[in-house]
Design an enzyme around this catalytic site. Structure first.
Site, PDB file in Angstrom:
ATOM      1  CG  HIS B  66      -1.697   1.210   1.442  1.00 34.21           C
ATOM      2  ND1 HIS B  66      -1.417   2.056   2.495  1.00 34.21           N
ATOM      3  CD2 HIS B  66      -2.711   1.785   0.755  1.00 34.21           C
ATOM      4  CE1 HIS B  66      -2.241   3.088   2.449  1.00 34.21           C
ATOM      5  NE2 HIS B  66      -3.036   2.953   1.411  1.00 34.21           N
ATOM      6  CD  GLU B  69      -2.907   2.672  -3.388  1.00 37.11           C
ATOM      7  OE1 GLU B  69      -3.329   1.716  -2.737  1.00 37.11           O
ATOM      8  OE2 GLU B  69      -3.366   3.818  -3.281  1.00 37.11           O
ATOM      9  CG  HIS B  70      -0.066   6.262  -0.352  1.00 40.28           C
ATOM     10  ND1 HIS B  70      -0.467   7.368   0.349  1.00 40.28           N
ATOM     11  CD2 HIS B  70      -1.051   5.344  -0.200  1.00 40.28           C
ATOM     12  CE1 HIS B  70      -1.643   7.131   0.909  1.00 40.28           C
ATOM     13  NE2 HIS B  70      -2.022   5.904   0.601  1.00 40.28           N
ATOM     14  CD  GLU B 146      -4.891   5.258   3.488  1.00 42.13           C
ATOM     15  OE1 GLU B 146      -3.787   5.606   3.015  1.00 42.13           O
ATOM     16  OE2 GLU B 146      -5.696   4.537   2.874  1.00 42.13           O
TER      17      GLU B 146
END
Lengths: 440, 456
Positions: B66, B69-70, B146
């Site tokens: 993840h 992904e950022h 997040e």
């Protein structure tokens, strides 16, 4: 024909005709007075229907807040010949999906069904009964009150709902927009069957109803269907308009302690009506300030440059009367002050200098270039029909959208923002870790 | 759990006027390209799917899928940090990405005449990501925010995190997709780079395009932009098979909240062979019988009739690379204990195992499957998403039609049989949220309770 309309037409024809070939919105009023908005489309064998009434949370009194919500909700739990069990089973038997919705202005139902005569007939007869003959069974009402109260109690532990509620109160004071649409534990506890019956009788009337239809039926079928939905509703006029909002002159800052690892910021004031001459100036301007995701200044300065937040945004929520303008973010407790100060500085800079020409061009390109994405499914089109109908927007609202976005200038944005977003009147609510007294 | 219905999908009992065509090709470098035409709107969706998700992570580096992904938005040699999003936005597009246990996917939705831009930019970041340390240092903080927002401050999210970590003893599904906070704190840009080099190669990716496009043109663009990227060997994947569960497991989460929650999860088979398997289809139908609509068994019994719970639901998703679960959960009503509600959930399962389901119930679920097949065609994005999910899970997306036929063929006996076989205590994990008082007390909220609805 005004110069503006002419321009819109020219623009529409010159820029990209393919994109504009689209929506033919048909509009009429049923014999009982319901307003109907219809787009005929036979690509898929399905039909989407929504019905909305001016019967949202703003119709509640403080003593009986939550009544509008509970009325709409319990309407779907038994009506006419159908028990609550019948309703769910008969919908499922034809694969139809019904859902309810409620905000401060609107209350309603939407229904998605296969368009075959048998399927849509069964689904719509259920919706018709729900609108015109809700049972408001007393035992079901008590059960649902307990569920609403449980929801309110759980929500009262969460920083996002604590903050949203305090923010709403700060903005709207004695105006009904201050009321929580779900109500309060005490007010919901006190609601009776008679309250629901009276609320239904006074609000669920044909002259207060907007029907939106999208999909695989003919105009004639649509007319008949809408007339049948309206036929059983009680007679009477639509309720009077929601009273205007009088925003406070003086803002304030309120800090609510909470154990969460993040602080939540809510900052803003009443800002925009649905029918508002500054709608497009504020909408386009806000794209640059905090509405445009990674294109926005708030995201750039708070997330991209400083890594202080995952989510940071600003928006205008247009409502029948002035809906909120809000800046929001969540950040770790020890960064609260830095994040809030940065957001305030970005707002001050925006009010001072407005967007640059490059930023404005970027906003225009996105909003105009992305227009086809707004109407690329039946579901999205239905939503536009419902809004256009409920707020009595012009039928060509979508057709003129791009021209109106394109016409917005830097000066329009600066003037509109300075008139609406007055720093001295801003309300600030912080839930979480910034426990010391506010700066002033 | 309602997602289940969305997943149930389609079958052609009647002719569909818009019969979309699908074209597929594998580029010489191993990248798969699948194009589905749908001309209802002048719009196109592009999705690039990488077969790399949190299940491919190792201890100590959870969350890196993840985080990468950022970082994919943080610049290449040609396209500086942030520019990807700006260029898509300038073209009127919407874009984002998502990471799951099984995959990472990047998507753009645009006017059909802007599609080429998306393909060009995606190909660029597949091969040329920069991964600057100063960008990483900021972005890892964003990811931690997040995690705070999604998990740390949500008692319910913590419950499901603990549930997964208990259901799976060795399989990496026990890790949260966003990663454990401690791993995020110690993550470095080298972890992200290692991940990128390991998995971001065309032979581990699938491009799915859907919309009002010319498939030949899309294929030509795919060859032009993705074709030159050389294939690299994909790292070995260890099987990491979850051992047979040898008894019921339990976990309790104590966190500030008002209502308790009880969640039951049984280890269950995933869909492996769409033609030969029948159990996963029967489990999907079973979930529909329990929670397919407002009068399905769990809501009807626990919420409406016995009033033991304010909410009750069930779900099963068999489309995954790793092991699947069947889940049921409920929120006890005021004055009802967790034990009572847990027993009531189990009693509904026991009733199923003993008496099975009626033909009426079965047909009702199948009617919903049939309608769902039509409804889902309203969303271009979902159509592309389904192809991507199936392909990345190692399933042939063309078998979706088989799947609908198989769902329709499920019998009442099969539903009963899978309930008896899989919803047993030895496969069960029970997770309970034990609500704790708010540490700061309830100063002003006691008089002025905060509500659920708000103007947004």
């Amino acid at each position: 024909m005004s110069a503006k309309t002419l321009f819109a037409l020219l623009f529409a024809l010159l820029v990209s005709p393919a994109v504009w070939a689209g929506l033919n919105i048909q509009h009429w009023t049923t014999p009982q007075g319901a307003r109907v908005y219809f787009v005929e489309n036979h690509d898929l064998p399905m039909l989407d229907v929504s019905v909305d009434f001016s019967a949202g949370g703003a119709r509640d009194s403080r003593q009986k807040s939550g009544l509008a919500n509970l009325t709409r909700h319990v309407m779907g739990l038994g009506a006419g010949d159908y028990s609550e069990r019948d309703i769910a089973e008969k919908l499922a038997d034809v694969g139809a999906v019904m859902s309810g919705r409620l905000d401060a202005d609107r209350a309603g139902f939407s229904l998605r069904t296969l368009s075959g005569k048998a399927e849509r007939g069964q689904a719509l007869s259920l919706l018709g009964a729900i609108l015109s003959a809700p049972r408001f069974d007393a035992a079901i009402l008590e059960r649902e009150k307990a569920r609403v109260i449980a929801g309110l109690e759980e929500a009262a532990t969460k920083p996002e709902t604590i903050g949203a509620k305090a923010f709403q109160t700060a903005l709207y004071g004695d105006h009904p927009y201050a009321l929580d649409e779900s109500g309060e534990v005490d007010s919901v506890r006190g609601l009776s069957r008679d309250d629901l019956v009276a609320f239904h009788r006074d609000h669920y009337r044909a002259k207060n109803m907007v029907v939106a239809l999208m999909g695989d039926i003919s105009r004639q079928e649509a007319e008949q269907l809408a007339a049948e939905l309206a036929a059983g509703l009680p007679p009477g006029e639509a309720p009077p308009p929601i009273p205007p909002v009088s925003p406070a002159d003086q803002g304030m800052e309120r800090v609510i302690p909470h154990h969460a690892t993040q602080s939540h910021l809510f900052m803003g004031l009443p800002g925009l009506k649905r029918e508002d001459p500054d709608y497009f100036a504020l909408y386009v301007g806000n794209y640059v300030l905090g509405g445009g995701g990674f294109d926005s200044r708030l995201t750039e300065s708070i997330r991209q440059k400083k890594g202080l937040a995952y989510s940071v945004y600003s928006y205008f929520m247009p409502m029948e009367q002035m809906g909120p303008f809000q800046i929001g973010l969540q950040t770790r407790r020890d960064a609260t002050r830095e994040a809030v100060d940065t957001a305030r500085a970005e707002l001050a800079r925006f009010l001072e200098e407005g967007p640059s020409e490059a930023e404005l061009a970027q906003a225009r390109n996105n909003l105009i270039g992305g227009f086809p994405l707004r109407i690329d499914s039946n579901k999205k089109i239905l939503e536009y029909l419902a809004v256009i109908g409920f707020y009595r927007l012009p039928l060509d609202w979508l057709d003129t959208y791009s021209a109106k976005v394109d016409a917005v200038t830097r000066d329009d944005i600066l003037r509109a923002f300075r008139a609406r977003v007055r720093p001295e009147a801003m309300m600030t609510v912080i839930v979480g870790g910034q426990l010391e007294s506010p700066a002033k | 759990m309602k997602r289940l219905l969305a997943l149930l999908g389609l079958t052609a009992a009647f002719a569909l006027p818009v019969r979309a065509e699908i074209v597929e090709q594998t580029l010489p470098n191993g990248m798969r390209v699948i194009v589905k035409t749908d001309r209802r709107a002048p719009v196109a969706v592009s999705q690039v799917w990488y077969r790399a998700g949190s299940m491919d992570e190792s201890y100590g580096a959870t969350g890196v899928a993840h985080v990468l992904e950022h970082m994919m938005f943080k610049g290449t040699k040609e396209v500086p940090a942030g520019e990807f999003s700006k260029r898509i936005a300038a073209a009127g597009g919407r874009e984002n990405a998502f990471t799951s246990r099984d995959h990472t996917a990047y998507f753009q939705t645009l006017r059909k005449d802007r599609l080429e831009l998306a393909l060009k930019l995606e190909a660029d970041r597949m091969a040329n990501l920069v991964l600057a340390p100063e960008e990483f240092a900021k972005e890892i903080n964003v990811v931690m925010e997040e995690r705070r927002m999604r998990t740390e401050d949500s008692a319910q999210a913590k419950l499901y995190e603990a549930l997964m970590a208990t259901v799976f003893q060795t399989h990496p599904y026990r890790h949260p997709v966003i990663g454990w906070m401690d791993d995020l704190k110690s993550m470095t840009v080298d972890d992200a780079r290692h991940w990128y080099e390991r998995w971001y190669t065309p032979n581990n990716a699938t491009l799915v395009v859907a919309g009002d496009v010319d498939p030949a043109q899309v294929m030509a663009w795919a060859k032009q932009y993705f074709g030159p990227i050389p294939a690299r060997p994909v790292a070995e994947r260890k099987p990491q098979r979850e051992p047979e569960q040898i008894g019921m497991k339990q976990v309790t989460v104590k966190a500030p909240a008002k209502q308790p929650v009880v969640a039951l999860a049984w280890q269950a088979p995933r869909l492996a062979d769409p033609q030969a398997d029948w159990e996963p289809y029967a489990l999907e139908i079973l979930a529909g019988v329990l929670d397919g609509h407002a009068s399905a068994r769990l809501n009807q019994s626990l919420v409406r009739e016995k009033r033991l719970a304010t909410d009750a639901g069930a779900g099963y998703d068999g489309i995954s690379r790793g092991p699947a679960m069947f889940v049921a959960d409920a929120t006890p009503a005021e004055g009802q204990s967790v034990a009572t509600v847990e027993a009531a959930l189990k009693a509904e399962i026991a009733r199923l195992v003993k008496d099975g389901v009626s033909e009426t119930e079965l047909n009702r679920v199948k009617a919903q499957v049939l309608a769902g097949q039509v409804f889902q065609q309203d969303s271009l994005f979902y159509q592309a998403m389904q192809i991507g999910e199936w392909t990345t899970a190692g399933l042939d997306y063309k078998a979706r039609d088989t799947r609908y036929a198989k769902l329709k063929a499920v019998t009442a006996d099969q539903v009963k049989a899978v309930a008896a076989k899989y919803l047993v205590d030895d496969r069960l994990t029970v997770a309970v949220l034990d609500p704790q008082p708010m540490p700061e007390g309830k100063p002003e909220m006691a008089r002025n309770p905060m509500g659920a609805g708000h103007v947004r």
